[in-house]
Design an enzyme around this catalytic site. Structure first.
Site, PDB file in Angstrom:
ATOM      1  N   ASP A 251     -47.074 -79.818  78.493  1.00 17.97           N
ATOM      2  CA  ASP A 251     -47.665 -79.676  77.159  1.00 17.97           C
ATOM      3  C   ASP A 251     -48.417 -80.959  76.842  1.00 17.97           C
ATOM      4  O   ASP A 251     -49.098 -81.482  77.714  1.00 17.97           O
ATOM      5  CB  ASP A 251     -46.570 -79.353  76.132  1.00 17.97           C
ATOM      6  CG  ASP A 251     -47.093 -78.582  74.917  1.00 17.97           C
ATOM      7  OD1 ASP A 251     -48.187 -78.929  74.434  1.00 17.97           O
ATOM      8  OD2 ASP A 251     -46.425 -77.649  74.453  1.00 17.97           O
ATOM      9  N   HIS A 285     -51.697 -80.439  77.766  1.00 24.05           N
ATOM     10  CA  HIS A 285     -52.564 -79.776  76.794  1.00 24.05           C
ATOM     11  C   HIS A 285     -53.439 -80.779  76.066  1.00 24.05           C
ATOM     12  O   HIS A 285     -54.552 -80.464  75.657  1.00 24.05           O
ATOM     13  CB  HIS A 285     -51.716 -78.997  75.781  1.00 24.05           C
ATOM     14  CG  HIS A 285     -51.031 -77.804  76.371  1.00 24.05           C
ATOM     15  ND1 HIS A 285     -50.222 -76.975  75.640  1.00 24.05           N
ATOM     16  CD2 HIS A 285     -51.048 -77.299  77.627  1.00 24.05           C
ATOM     17  CE1 HIS A 285     -49.755 -76.014  76.424  1.00 24.05           C
ATOM     18  NE2 HIS A 285     -50.247 -76.198  77.625  1.00 24.05           N
TER      19      HIS A 285
END
Length: 517
Positions: A251, A285
């Site tokens: 992430d 991300h």
């Protein structure tokens, strides 16, 4: 002179005494061949050191199987090179549940793997490895269990969080349960994590909460593609220093947060005085992200001298209606971004799509955000998306080179400044602006042909000043202006010799644009 000797003696005695409290976990029954659970041995070593006022818990080379480790004040975990702490994936080992915070909401949950509560002077160091063994946690968290019998862990969580679950954690009620963070000190002072390698986190990896004076230096974090395995998430902390880290995760790489919605506003503890420098971020991300949980405010942040290579986004600041909170006084400089899959720079106040509402404590705000000395290569140069009722304010971009497929897209913002910026998109305008006021573009350079689009494309833009821009390739149109609210656009001292038509005005007042030589 006698008092000086006494001071030196006391200092030396204190140092020697502290050095003597290096407790080897093997002496407490731990096995370094992973043949037995070492949780109790580690707990006993920490208790003995704590009773003596503090000390170092030493892990020599080998592999240790363990459950959660709870640190106390003045305790150092020293993980030697060649030592690996492999954390159990038996969920029962992380009971009883403890006070925690999960994605910005206060909860009682599984114990974090390494946990401290109201401690001070704690450290995790060495050249060894922490292995979260997270695969089982990831799989269970993604199972849809709405029509399945509740597990014993879910039942325990529901019992301990009756006043929290439904209003504050929507969407998670119907999923397995809340995975614990890997390392979570709460309400601690003087926290240091350095040198170690961390991998396979079950959830967020390094997650200090409500701490003061946090240093994270020279840490390597490697998580494979996996749900919500952020790298470093200091939340509602003060005086945080992150440097020399190498991060590749499932992430966001580094995320700054301060609580979510109602729970975050209730705690009202900002994230402030952070410096992030000399770090490399690969898979993730986002490189460095602020939000989306920022309801307690994020203030006074400096991000510098970092490389993002292969992240989905570079710098990302995100929020939504309902959060409340302020993000302000952010400085980003000396950043290299390569292979960015989406936007190099994102400021998005509509991370969750919602309808306009009156300004209240639920309304977030972004202001005084300044980015400089950045080179970026990837999909899109930048995306700014404010709220109709609360535009993004006072953002500057200076000394930047953006080699991207598309340029900047700016919406619902005011007081935006571009200074000495090169934008070379392969398609679309260099800068598109919609519902923007107080826009200043000074020294824009571009060698792009814009595939039939104008260099600048404005819709309902008010009070803009465009000067000293240099167009280095033949193009059809420099500025396309539309929208009946467009007004007071001034172009001055731009080199438009390679432009066929400097202006194209469509559905805008004819006197909205002034062109000066």
């Amino acid at each position: 002179m006698r008092s000086l000797y006494l001071l030196l003696f006391c200092t030396l005695f204190s140092f020697v005494a502290q050095a003597q409290l290096a407790l080897n976990v093997l002496d407490f029954g731990a096995k370094n061949d992973s043949s037995a659970l070492a949780t109790t041995a580690i707990k006993e070593a920490i208790a003995k050191a704590s009773q003596a006022g503090g000390g170092t818990i030493y892990f020599p080379p080998g592999t240790y199987l363990t459950g959660p480790i709870h640190l106390k004040s003045n305790i150092t975990l020293f993980i030697e090179a060649g030592a690996e702490l492999c954390f159990s994936d038996n969920f029962d080992h992380y009971l009883p549940m403890v006070p925690s915070r999960w994605e910005g909401t206060m909860v009682t949950n599984f114990s974090p793997f390494i946990y401290a509560y109201e401690a001070e002077n704690i450290r995790i160091t060495g050249r060894g490895t922490l292995n979260g063994n997270g695969k089982k946690w990831w799989a269970y968290s993604e199972v849809h269990v709405k029509n399945s019998p509740e597990s014993k862990w879910q039942k325990e969580f529901h019992k301990l969080n009756k006043n929290v679950l439904h209003p504050d954690l929507p969407g998670w009620v119907e999923r397995g349960f809340l995975r614990p963070p890997f390392i979570q000190p709460m309400y601690c002072k003087n926290v240091r994590i350095d040198g170690i390698t961390i991998k396979n986190s079950p959830f967020w990896t390094v997650n200090p909460e409500f701490c003061d004076n946090v240093t994270i230096d020279g840490v390597t974090i490697n998580n494979p593609p996996s749900p919500n395995t952020d790298g470093i998430n200091p939340e509602s902390c003060s005086n945080v220093h992150i440097s020399n880290c190498h991060i590749s995760v499932g992430d966001d790489c580094i995320t700054i947060k301060s609580g979510k919605d109602r729970s975050g506003r209730k705690e009202a503890r900002p994230a402030e005085n952070y410096t992030i420098t000399n770090c490399t971020m690969l898979s993730g991300h986002g490189g460095v992200v602020i939000g989306s949980e920022m309801s307690g405010d994020v203030k006074k942040i400096v991000i510098s001298n970092c490389i993002f290579d292969g992240t989905d986004r570079g710098i990302r600041i995100k929020t939504a209606r309902g959060r409340g909170g302020v993000v302000e006084d952010i400085q980003v400089s000396n950043i290299v971004m390569k292979n960015i899959k989406q936007q190099a720079i994102v400021l998005d106040m509509q991370y969750a799509k919602t309808d306009r509402e009156p300004v209240s404590e639920r309304t977030p705000r972004f202001s005084n955000i300044h980015l400089s000395n950045i080179t970026a290569q990837g999909e899109q140069a930048g995306y700014l998306n404010g709220l109709e009722e609360m535009p993004i304010e006072n953002v500057s971009f200076s000394n930047m080179v953006m080699e991207t497929k598309t340029g900047f897209d700016i919406r619902a913002s005011k007081g935006i400044v571009f200074s000495n910026v090169s934008v070379n998109p392969s398609s679309g305008p260099a800068i598109a602006a919609t519902n923007v006021s107080g826009l200043q573009i000074n020294g824009l350079r571009t060698a792009a042909g814009f595939s039939g689009s104008a260099t600048l494309k404005f819709n309902n833009v008010k009070r803009a000043f465009i000067a000293n821009c240099l167009i280095m390739e033949p193009i059809k149109t420099f500025l396309e202006a539309s929208g009946n609210e467009t007004e007071a656009l001034l172009l001055k001292a731009n080199d438009l010799r390679l432009v066929q038509n400097p202006l194209y005005i469509s559905d805008a007042p004819e006197n909205a644009v002034t062109l000066e030589k």
